[in-house]
Design an enzyme around this catalytic site. Structure first.
Site, mmCIF file in Angstrom:
data_model
loop_
_atom_site.group_PDB
_atom_site.id
_atom_site.type_symbol
_atom_site.label_atom_id
_atom_site.label_comp_id
_atom_site.label_asym_id
_atom_site.label_seq_id
_atom_site.Cartn_x
_atom_site.Cartn_y
_atom_site.Cartn_z
ATOM 1 N N HIS A 295 -0.246 5.909 -10.830
ATOM 2 C CA HIS A 295 1.182 6.235 -10.384
ATOM 3 C C HIS A 295 1.829 5.532 -11.118
ATOM 4 O O HIS A 295 1.843 4.313 -11.564
ATOM 5 C CB HIS A 295 1.278 6.341 -8.828
ATOM 6 C CG HIS A 295 1.165 4.758 -8.411
ATOM 7 N ND1 HIS A 295 2.065 3.793 -8.134
ATOM 8 C CD2 HIS A 295 0.021 4.277 -7.465
ATOM 9 C CE1 HIS A 295 1.475 2.914 -7.501
ATOM 10 N NE2 HIS A 295 0.289 2.982 -7.334
ATOM 11 N N GLU A 339 4.383 7.340 -4.972
ATOM 12 C CA GLU A 339 2.980 6.997 -4.587
ATOM 13 C C GLU A 339 3.342 5.936 -3.468
ATOM 14 O O GLU A 339 2.820 6.051 -2.399
ATOM 15 C CB GLU A 339 1.885 6.410 -5.364
ATOM 16 C CG GLU A 339 0.575 6.165 -5.189
ATOM 17 C CD GLU A 339 0.438 4.781 -4.237
ATOM 18 O OE1 GLU A 339 -0.601 4.609 -3.654
ATOM 19 O OE2 GLU A 339 1.285 4.025 -4.272
ATOM 20 N N GLU A 340 4.189 4.948 -3.854
ATOM 21 C CA GLU A 340 4.562 4.038 -2.725
ATOM 22 C C GLU A 340 5.420 4.449 -1.672
ATOM 23 O O GLU A 340 5.536 3.740 -0.765
ATOM 24 C CB GLU A 340 5.215 2.918 -3.510
ATOM 25 C CG GLU A 340 4.468 2.279 -4.655
ATOM 26 C CD GLU A 340 2.975 1.402 -4.306
ATOM 27 O OE1 GLU A 340 2.981 1.423 -2.953
ATOM 28 O OE2 GLU A 340 2.696 0.644 -5.153
ATOM 29 N N ASP A 368 -5.944 3.587 -9.641
ATOM 30 C CA ASP A 368 -4.685 2.726 -8.939
ATOM 31 C C ASP A 368 -5.247 1.367 -8.851
ATOM 32 O O ASP A 368 -6.345 0.874 -8.188
ATOM 33 C CB ASP A 368 -4.438 3.576 -7.762
ATOM 34 C CG ASP A 368 -3.015 2.852 -7.092
ATOM 35 O OD1 ASP A 368 -2.423 1.827 -7.829
ATOM 36 O OD2 ASP A 368 -2.888 3.289 -6.039
ATOM 37 N N HIS A 453 2.309 -6.011 -4.229
ATOM 38 C CA HIS A 453 3.592 -5.675 -3.573
ATOM 39 C C HIS A 453 4.590 -6.672 -3.397
ATOM 40 O O HIS A 453 5.422 -6.650 -2.807
ATOM 41 C CB HIS A 453 3.385 -4.814 -2.172
ATOM 42 C CG HIS A 453 2.717 -3.427 -2.246
ATOM 43 N ND1 HIS A 453 2.547 -2.764 -1.402
ATOM 44 C CD2 HIS A 453 2.482 -2.857 -3.431
ATOM 45 C CE1 HIS A 453 2.142 -1.448 -1.566
ATOM 46 N NE2 HIS A 453 1.915 -1.576 -2.978
HETATM 47 ZN ZN LIG Z 1 -0.942 1.540 -6.063
#
Ligand SMILES: [Zn+2]
Ligand SMILES: *[C@@H]1O[C@H](CO)[C@@H](O)[C@H](O)[C@H]1NC(C)=O
Ligand SMILES: *[C@@H]1O[C@H](CO)[C@@H](O)[C@H](O)[C@H]1NC(C)=O
Ligand SMILES: *[C@@H]1O[C@H](CO)[C@@H](O)[C@H](O)[C@H]1NC(C)=O
Ligand SMILES: *[C@@H]1O[C@H](CO)[C@@H](O)[C@H](O)[C@H]1NC(C)=O
Ligand SMILES: *[C@@H]1O[C@H](CO)[C@@H](O)[C@H](O)[C@H]1NC(C)=O
Ligand SMILES: *[C@@H]1O[C@H](CO)[C@@H](O)[C@H](O)[C@H]1NC(C)=O
Ligand SMILES: *[C@@H]1O[C@H](CO)[C@@H](O)[C@H](O)[C@H]1NC(C)=O
Length: 511
Positions: A295, A339-340, A368, A453
């Protein structure tokens, strides 16, 4: 800063669609207007005869062309691009809609276009949903729950002000209309389980609830999402609390106690157009397509150099080195967006395939997070009973690869946390590898990616040795299936798919 490669940015006439346009999106719109237009996405295709002169791809040779230096140079570039967002976001990010993400799209296209027509590059626009939760608050019996968590994609409470009411315990798991009888204008208190959070928030809204508190049905905090809001359907603002706190309140409510509550959600949820980039070899058998993806977007909080800058970089480097060979089967690289936000780009792609296009894809490989700083070599634990036939062969390819290098691997749940979901749900065998997020490493007890994140997912958040090994693994998977699929199970076309088998869609629980 170099803006030259941004010349390849695509102008989308409806770049920002829908009603709500945040400032960042407007800034972006102006930014994209500024860059040079690219009117024609088609390439000058090389006469397919020239591919015949190349040697057939060989895994040893392809792997040998992968170097740490090349991966590092690309990571530095991505970090530079993430900083395009500084002005709007105050920090580097490649979240969809940001200059950092459009810059990433431009970079991907530019890098692929340099490869002299080896790939047919296309861009697939789709409507995604952005969600930003700025603030939440809640009280139950005038106390703030200790385990209060936000729910992704929750709308704001009216005027971003608190709503007050008495808690109404919703029967069962709140998955049926009957469970809501008697609820009106109150705050719904619903147990997690059996159906998606989004369905509960819609039902509660329909029966007049001003907000929803969902309590967990297993230990730990809820990190959930309401999912993409269906058009024209009202969804109640929603927060979550733990099982321990929730069970106590549920039992008081069932004993007839009146419990007052307050919920506040200040959020932004809005549509935004973004793009997947797809590049496939211009030669190779198009009845037998080998597909892989990473992604292109990050979360808002940071530049996403490991998640999933690493996968994006690995794919670009393998795509680059592959041009020294010919392939037997068509190889198709995908760079997913959003994707997030819940695997939106890959789902859109997989759901949008015609039956014929679907049937030509022999397998999909998900890459990923290839280089978590305290990594383990994770292989998705797919099988041929619960998943389309071939998923297990793919898993075994990865296991054999790590074994052949004398490396340990860990099997991890195939539970929906990345972009393979849309493929599995549409009957296409899939699998993949990762190096870990918030889980702890079994060998040293430390978290696998301490910057998962977060803002610190930058150039210092990469394990270069794992990055190299995993990019070689990707090269191996492309060389193996790109040259020969004769041992790989043929596609079975079936539409018997159970989407509830995946607890996650991306990093958030859906039910
Ligand atoms: Zn990811
Ligand atoms: C692949 O290349 C290696 C190194 O050049 C060679 O030893 C091997 O025989 C090749 N494999 C095949 C299947 O041609
Ligand atoms: C972008 O922001 C980061 C801080 O998060 C800072 O370190 C970096 O220097 C900034 N870059 C530019 C180009 O402004
Ligand atoms: C290039 O890819 C696009 C999108 O998949 C497809 O519509 C088009 O037919 C392809 N072109 C060639 C020459 O294969
Ligand atoms: C949450 O609400 C309570 C009750 O109104 C208030 O005391 C508290 O300051 C609020 N917390 C935040 C972070 O706004
Ligand atoms: C909550 O319940 C109390 C006691 O039955 C009642 O007086 C109050 O009006 C209720 N509040 C709301 C907002 O319905
Ligand atoms: C794919 O999406 C395009 C654009 O929205 C639409 O025209 C087409 O019918 C879709 N195809 C399928 C098979 O869903
Ligand atoms: C593999 O795991 C074993 C047992 O935990 C450990 O002793 C060994 O050092 C590991 N090997 C590698 C290459 O990490």
């Amino acid at each position: 800063m170099q803006f030259n490669y941004l010349a390849s940015l695509l102008i989308l006439s409806n770049l920002v669609s829908g009603a709500i346009v945040p400032q960042a999106a407007m800034d972006l719109f102006n930014f994209v207007e500024e860059v040079e237009l690219e009117s024609n996405l088609n390439l000058d295709y090389i006469n397919s005869k020239s591919f015949e002169d190349l040697p057939l791809v060989n895994t040893t040779e392809l792997q040998e062309l992968i170097t740490e230096e090349a991966l590092l140079a690309r990571a530095e570039k991505l970090y530079e691009i993430a900083q395009f967002s500084n002005k709007s976001y105050g920090h580097p990010t490649r979240v969809i809609g940001s200059k950092g993400h459009w810059g990433t799209i431009g970079y991907i296209k530019h890098e692929l276009k340099k490869l002299n027509g080896y790939y047919n590059i296309s861009v697939q626009p789709f409507k995604a949903f952005m969600s930003e939760i700025y603030k939440i608050n809640a009280t139950i019996n005038d106390e703030i729950p200790k385990s209060l968590t936000e729910m992704d994609m929750s709308p704001s409470t009216p005027n971003k002000e608190p709503v007050y009411g008495n808690l109404t315990l919703i029967a069962n798991n709140g998955c049926n209309e009957e469970d809501y009888i008697g609820l009106h204008g109150n705050i719904a208190f619903i147990k997690r389980g059996l159906c998606p959070f989004g369905e509960k928030a819609q039902l509660a809204a329909r029966f007049g609830a001003s907000a929803v508190i969902i309590y967990n049905n297993e230990q730990g905090d809820i990190r959930g999402t309401l999912g993409v809001p269906p058009e024209g359907v009202h969804v109640a603002p929603c927060v979550g609390i733990s099982k321990d706190e929730g069970d106590l309140i549920a039992s008081k409510l069932s004993n007839g106690e009146i419990i007052n509550a307050m919920v506040l959600v200040d959020s932004f949820v809005g549509p935004i157009t973004t793009v997947n980039v797809i590049a496939e070899t211009n030669h190779g058998d198009d009845e037998n397509v080998v597909m892989l993806g990473a992604h292109s977007d990050s979360v808002t909080a940071g530049p996403g150099i490991n998640d999933d800058g690493s996968g994006t970089i690995s794919l670009l480097e393998v795509a680059t080195q592959l041009t020294k060979f010919k392939v037997q089967n068509k190889v198709r690289f995908a760079f997913w967006a959003a994707e997030e936000e819940g695997l939106l780009g890959s789902n859109y792609y997989a759901e949008n395939l015609s039956v014929e296009e679907n049937s030509k894809i022999r397998l999909f490989m998900d890459y990923d997070m290839m280089a978590s700083p305290n990594y383990e070599y994770e292989v998705y634990d797919a099988n041929n009973i619960d998943n389309p036939k071939g998923s297990e062969e793919l898993k075994n390819l990865y296991i054999d690869f790590y074994n052949s290098k004398g490396l340990n691997h860990t099997l991890i749940p195939f539970d929906g946390r990345s972009d393979y979901v849309g493929f599995i749900e549409n009957g296409i065998p899939a699998g993949g590898i990762a190096t870990g997020a918030e889980k702890n490493n079994a060998e040293n007890g430390e978290v696998l990616d301490r910057c998962y994140h977060q803002l610190c997912d930058d150039l210092t958040n990469i394990a270069w040795d794992a990055f190299l090994v995993n990019t070689q693994l990707i090269a191996h998977s492309v060389a193996t299936y790109g040259s020969d699929l004769s041992d790989f199970p043929v596609r079975e076309i079936s539409d018997n798919v159970n989407s509830m088998s995946f607890a996650y869609r991306g990093d958030k629980l859906v039910y």
